[in-house]
Design an enzyme around this catalytic site. Structure first.
Site, PDB file in Angstrom:
ATOM      1  N   SER A 145       0.860  -1.189   0.000  1.00 31.88           N
ATOM      2  CA  SER A 145       0.000   0.000   0.000  1.00 31.88           C
ATOM      3  C   SER A 145       0.887   1.228   0.000  1.00 31.88           C
ATOM      4  CB  SER A 145      -0.893   0.026   1.244  1.00 31.88           C
ATOM      5  OG  SER A 145      -1.565   1.278   1.360  1.00 31.88           O
ATOM      6  N   TYR A 160      -2.184  -0.643  10.339  1.00 31.17           N
ATOM      7  CA  TYR A 160      -2.205  -0.806   8.878  1.00 31.17           C
ATOM      8  C   TYR A 160      -0.897  -0.284   8.288  1.00 31.17           C
ATOM      9  CZ  TYR A 160      -3.945  -0.611   4.062  1.00 31.17           C
ATOM     10  OH  TYR A 160      -4.119  -0.802   2.710  1.00 31.17           O
TER      11      TYR A 160
END
Length: 252
Positions: A145, A160
């Site tokens: 990501s 995350y």
């Protein structure tokens, strides 16, 4: 003309295939000739994916699997080998997120995200890797990501950020270890794409108009070209790399 992304005869596993990126990835692989084993917890959504792929002339095996559970992974991978005889491509895509101020983040929630987004990648790679090493061929594509390279300034998503930040080095480490077996390991780092995990609302669109050079959210199909390249035979000299597909956000 030669199709450099032809995957005819290849067998692919996609985790997190019940929605979003994984759903799109599964369809793209099948459309280019791969037999796809779709892994996720929600079997009803996997069956819908199977029907969609088969109506288009492809092959799809739904496999109910929680990638954070070792037994599920071992059994799921064996089911694919029993069905198709081998595994050529692994797309590690299952993920989790927790939006929460760090001072309020429960250890249980931290572990849940780590178990899915990092330990799950390890378990899948370990089990699939045994077959790939035996066959001296493999393509592993991990979903990273842009929020593993940069921090999110508008949402508190520490766990995350941490797990996605680990994926590029997981990718590099595995790439150097398995290169001698004809296995490449690469990663795709998406920016903001519509999915169950990410809601693209008007505020997000305004942020992207200001922050992203391209000025808009991504479309799921805009990830599939890089996926297919990494999955193809023609990526044999590319390994250990993370490509960020984020509209240019991490470049400025």
């Amino acid at each position: 003309m030669k199709n450099y992304m032809d995957l005819t005869g290849r067998v692919a596993i996609v985790t997190g295939a019940s929605s979003g990126l994984g759903y799109a990835y599964s369809k793209a692989l099948a459309e280019n000739g791969a037999k796809v084993a779709a892994f996720a917890r929600r079997i009803d959504k996997l069956n819908a994916l199977k029907n969609e792929i088969e109506q288009a002339g492809g092959v799809c095996l739904p496999v109910q699997c929680d990638v954070s559970k070792e037994e599920d992974v071992v059994n799921g991978v064996q089911k694919v080998i029993d069905t198709f005889g081998k595994i050529d491509i692994l797309v590690n895509n299952a993920g989790a997120i927790k939006v929460c101020p760090t001072t309020e983040l429960a250890l249980e929630d931290w572990k849940k995200v780590v178990d899915v987004s990092l330990t799950g990648y390890f378990l899948m790679a370990r089990e699939v890797g045994k077959n790939m090493i035996k066959n001296h061929y493999g393509r592993i594509i991990n979903t990273a990501s842009m929020y593993g390279k940069i921090a999110s300034h508008h949402n508190p998503i520490l766990v995350y950020n941490a797990t996605k930040g680990a994926v590029p080095n997981f990718t590099r480490g595995l790439a150097q270890e398995w290169a001698e077996y004809g296995i490449t390991v690469n990663a795709i780092g998406p920016g903001m794409f519509p999915s169950e995990m990410m809601n693209i609302d008007s505020q997000t669109e305004q942020f992207l108009a200001f922050r992203a050079p391209v000025g808009r959210p991504g479309k799921l199909e805009e990830l599939c070209g890089q996926l297919l390249l990494f999955a193809s035979e023609n990526s044999a000299y590319t390994t250990g790399q993370t490509i960020y597909i984020d509209g240019g956000i991490t470049s400025v």
